[in-house]
Design a protein around this motif. Structure first.
Motif, PDB file in Angstrom:
ATOM      1  N   ASP A 167      69.612  17.803  58.072  1.00 39.94           N
ATOM      2  CA  ASP A 167      68.668  17.112  57.187  1.00 39.94           C
ATOM      3  C   ASP A 167      69.212  15.804  56.617  1.00 39.94           C
ATOM      4  O   ASP A 167      68.530  15.137  55.842  1.00 39.94           O
ATOM      5  CB  ASP A 167      68.239  18.033  56.042  1.00 39.94           C
ATOM      6  CG  ASP A 167      69.421  18.539  55.222  1.00 39.94           C
ATOM      7  OD1 ASP A 167      70.565  18.385  55.684  1.00 39.94           O
ATOM      8  OD2 ASP A 167      69.180  19.093  54.125  1.00 39.94           O
ATOM      9  N   SER A 179      66.598  14.753  66.262  1.00 42.16           N
ATOM     10  CA  SER A 179      65.520  14.594  65.281  1.00 42.16           C
ATOM     11  C   SER A 179      65.470  13.167  64.759  1.00 42.16           C
ATOM     12  O   SER A 179      66.336  12.337  65.031  1.00 42.16           O
ATOM     13  CB  SER A 179      65.747  15.556  64.107  1.00 42.16           C
ATOM     14  OG  SER A 179      66.822  15.087  63.296  1.00 42.16           O
ATOM     15  N   ASN A 220      66.183  12.256  61.954  1.00 43.64           N
ATOM     16  CA  ASN A 220      67.260  12.014  60.998  1.00 43.64           C
ATOM     17  C   ASN A 220      68.489  11.405  61.649  1.00 43.64           C
ATOM     18  O   ASN A 220      69.477  11.147  60.973  1.00 43.64           O
ATOM     19  CB  ASN A 220      67.635  13.310  60.279  1.00 43.64           C
ATOM     20  CG  ASN A 220      66.613  13.682  59.238  1.00 43.64           C
ATOM     21  OD1 ASN A 220      65.964  12.810  58.659  1.00 43.64           O
ATOM     22  ND2 ASN A 220      66.429  14.965  58.996  1.00 43.64           N
TER      23      ASN A 220
END
Length: 208
Positions: free
Chosen positions: A130, A172, A174
């Motif tokens: 994240d 991702s 991120n």
């Protein structure tokens, strides 16, 4: 607020050229910068010019793949993580392909391609899913087009495009991957690069 203010940045290949320019620019923008290169004396010159807690020296040779994991951990832990990493290290061979040894071309790939891939892999092992991380990969116009007397260099830059485009597709949002394609820049890469026999090229490359 400026994007770079208080950003935690690692610049690999920071001792000259584009990397050196980035250091000076980002210190002025109040980023926190770790700088890496083989030439410790050049890094120390940068620190003497900008004596600040914002600048940290981490000498590293990207050709030494076995040391990259620990060096990456050191860079990551210094500021408690990283926001942007510039994968900027590189060397050039400027000679006709027939005059350039295969061993020298392999050595170039160990620096320009495999060294940067090893850093990226080490970073991904440290990054949480994240957290946001930007990777800025220094390519070249020769990463898009073949150039006479730069076959191995151009091939290494083409390889970076293929690898990091694929990595972008695998991961991702991120992980932000930026392939930087500068035009002709007056740096020492041609001067400090090699001829086909491994000796120093010793002269600036002309645009024409």
């Amino acid at each position: 607020m400026d994007f770079w203010e208080n950003k935690r940045v690692w610049i690999i290949g920071a001792s000259s050229g584009i990397g050196e320019g980035l250091v000076r620019c980002l210190i002025k923008k109040n980023a926190w910068v770790v700088v890496s290169a083989r030439r410790k004396d050049r890094l120390e010159q940068l620190r003497n010019e900008s004596p600040s807690a914002q600048l940290t020296l981490l000498p590293m040779d990207v050709e030494d793949h076995g040391s990259i994991g620990e060096k990456t951990k050191d860079a990551w832990s210094h500021f408690g993580g990283l926001d942007v990493v510039f994968l900027n290290a590189g060397i050039a061979v400027r000679d006709r392909s027939i005059e350039t040894s295969l061993d020298l071309e392999k050595k170039l790939f160990d620096i320009n391609f495999w060294g940067l891939v090893a850093v990226a892999k080490a970073l991904l092992s440290l990054k949480s899913p994240d957290s946001l991380l930007h990777l800025a990969v220094t390519s070249s116009l020769s990463g898009k087009y073949g150039v006479p007397k730069l076959a191995a260099y151009a091939a290494s830059k083409h390889a970076l495009h293929g690898y990091f485009d694929s990595l972008r597709a695998e991961t991702s949002s991120n992980l932000r991957i930026h392939l930087v394609i500068p035009g002709f820049v007056r740096t020492d890469i041609a001067v400090t690069g090699w001829k086909g026999d491994g000796t120093a090229n010793g002269k600036m490359q002309n645009a024409l």
